[in-house]
Write a protein that holds these residues in place. Structure first.
Motif, mmCIF file in Angstrom:
data_model
loop_
_atom_site.group_PDB
_atom_site.id
_atom_site.type_symbol
_atom_site.label_atom_id
_atom_site.label_comp_id
_atom_site.label_asym_id
_atom_site.label_seq_id
_atom_site.Cartn_x
_atom_site.Cartn_y
_atom_site.Cartn_z
ATOM 1 N N TRP A 180 0.779 -1.202 0.090
ATOM 2 C CA TRP A 180 0.044 0.025 -0.174
ATOM 3 C C TRP A 180 0.912 1.260 -0.086
ATOM 4 O O TRP A 180 0.597 2.175 -0.711
ATOM 5 C CB TRP A 180 -1.006 0.103 1.117
ATOM 6 C CG TRP A 180 -1.565 1.154 1.821
ATOM 7 C CD1 TRP A 180 -2.611 1.606 1.103
ATOM 8 C CD2 TRP A 180 -1.096 2.128 2.580
ATOM 9 N NE1 TRP A 180 -3.064 3.149 1.801
ATOM 10 C CE2 TRP A 180 -1.756 3.175 2.654
ATOM 11 C CE3 TRP A 180 0.115 2.425 3.544
ATOM 12 C CZ2 TRP A 180 -1.661 4.506 3.391
ATOM 13 C CZ3 TRP A 180 0.538 3.460 4.018
ATOM 14 C CH2 TRP A 180 -0.523 4.355 4.340
ATOM 15 N N ALA A 181 1.964 1.200 0.722
ATOM 16 C CA ALA A 181 2.489 2.490 0.936
ATOM 17 C C ALA A 181 3.569 2.848 -0.158
ATOM 18 O O ALA A 181 4.270 2.075 -0.806
ATOM 19 C CB ALA A 181 3.510 2.156 2.291
ATOM 20 N N ARG B 67 0.743 7.689 -0.454
ATOM 21 C CA ARG B 67 0.551 7.058 0.695
ATOM 22 C C ARG B 67 1.587 6.981 1.565
ATOM 23 O O ARG B 67 2.691 6.221 1.007
ATOM 24 C CB ARG B 67 -0.047 5.558 0.455
ATOM 25 C CG ARG B 67 -1.524 5.771 -0.447
ATOM 26 C CD ARG B 67 -1.773 4.566 -0.731
ATOM 27 N NE ARG B 67 -2.763 4.091 -1.743
ATOM 28 C CZ ARG B 67 -2.729 4.038 -2.836
ATOM 29 N NH1 ARG B 67 -1.393 3.746 -3.491
ATOM 30 N NH2 ARG B 67 -3.544 3.807 -3.845
ATOM 31 N N ARG C 205 -2.211 11.508 0.528
ATOM 32 C CA ARG C 205 -3.311 10.851 0.379
ATOM 33 C C ARG C 205 -3.953 10.123 1.480
ATOM 34 O O ARG C 205 -5.046 10.203 1.861
ATOM 35 C CB ARG C 205 -3.061 9.666 -0.743
ATOM 36 C CG ARG C 205 -4.607 9.665 -1.554
ATOM 37 C CD ARG C 205 -4.293 8.863 -2.851
ATOM 38 N NE ARG C 205 -4.926 7.748 -3.094
ATOM 39 C CZ ARG C 205 -4.450 6.996 -3.875
ATOM 40 N NH1 ARG C 205 -3.589 7.225 -4.855
ATOM 41 N NH2 ARG C 205 -5.190 5.739 -4.122
ATOM 42 N N GLU C 206 -3.118 9.403 2.125
ATOM 43 C CA GLU C 206 -3.252 8.806 3.559
ATOM 44 C C GLU C 206 -2.237 8.345 4.484
ATOM 45 O O GLU C 206 -0.909 8.445 3.744
ATOM 46 C CB GLU C 206 -3.988 7.174 2.952
ATOM 47 C CG GLU C 206 -4.730 6.839 4.237
ATOM 48 C CD GLU C 206 -5.212 5.298 3.833
ATOM 49 O OE1 GLU C 206 -5.418 4.826 2.761
ATOM 50 O OE2 GLU C 206 -5.368 4.452 4.646
#
Ligand SMILES: [Zn+2]
Ligand SMILES: [Zn+2]
Length: 224
Positions: free
Chosen positions: A109-110, A186, A213-214
């Motif tokens: 994800w990152a 991310r 973004r997150e």
């Protein structure tokens, strides 16, 4: 270095290892599946009481957090000896324990790996920025790219302050020095110890403010 300053177990001071098998077995590991999904606090299979105040969930800038250990016993000695006694060889051990605690799915994800920087005075005194060093080891383990996107403007030691004092103290203390790298990405943010989530919250808010973004958070230890 081994001759002048041989490695010792952080738990029992046994020579020749940084963490012996017995102390390793006694370390207070936090089982991710039994921790608060929001802040990573142990004993909160559902959202913990700290995250869920009487007037609804506490708003947080990061979406999830995990910690490898509770801040006690051997684990507390690990980060304390690393930070206060400047035992740099413990950076690799901290990174390895972080890598174990971080859910595998987060690695895919990152986009970037960020860390909470130390105060400038502390960096001068230690000769290194301790979480930067952990981040560099974590890069070797995970392949994630490190970004020194956060910088501290100054500030006093946070350890004796409560959550509100910390938030006040941190407001404006951290800045994002490369919003162009952070924007739309991310970010996995790492720290040594989460005490009140105030520091990681302030840092996440800065990153989100810079366009991230997150943000998800991982720490070596968690006070609860
Ligand atoms: Zn030991
Ligand atoms: Zn929580």
């Amino acid at each position: 270095m081994e001759l002048a300053w041989p490695r010792r177990c952080v738990g029992c001071e046994r020579l020749g290892v940084l963490l012996c098998e017995r102390c390793e077995a006694a370390a207070p590991v936090i089982a991710t599946e039994r921790a608060c999904p929001r802040c990573g606090a142990p004993y909160g299979v559902l959202i913990c009481t700290e995250c869920y105040a009487t007037d609804g969930p506490l708003p947080l800038s990061f979406s999830a957090a995990v910690s490898a250990y509770q801040f006690s016993g051997v684990a507390a000695r690990l980060v304390t000896i690393y930070k206060d006694q400047h035992e740099r060889r413990l950076a690799a051990l901290c990174a390895e324990r972080l890598a174990r605690a971080i859910p595998r799915q987060w690695l895919g994800w990152a986009d970037l790996l960020a860390y909470i920087p130390a105060d400038r005075a502390k960096i001068r005194a230690r000769g290194f920025d301790h979480m930067r060093l952990v981040a560099e080891h974590l890069t070797t383990l995970t392949g994630l790219e490190v970004c020194a996107c956060l910088q501290k403007k100054g500030g006093e030691d946070q350890r004796a302050l409560n959550r509100e004092q910390r938030l006040r103290n941190l407001a404006g203390m951290l800045e994002c020095v490369c919003p162009e790298r952070v924007s739309g990405r991310r970010i996995l943010l790492i720290d040594d110890v989460i005490t009140t989530t105030a520091t990681v919250e302030a840092a996440s808010a800065v990153l989100i403010g810079a366009g991230a973004r997150e943000v998800r958070v991982a720490s070596v230890c968690r006070v609860y």
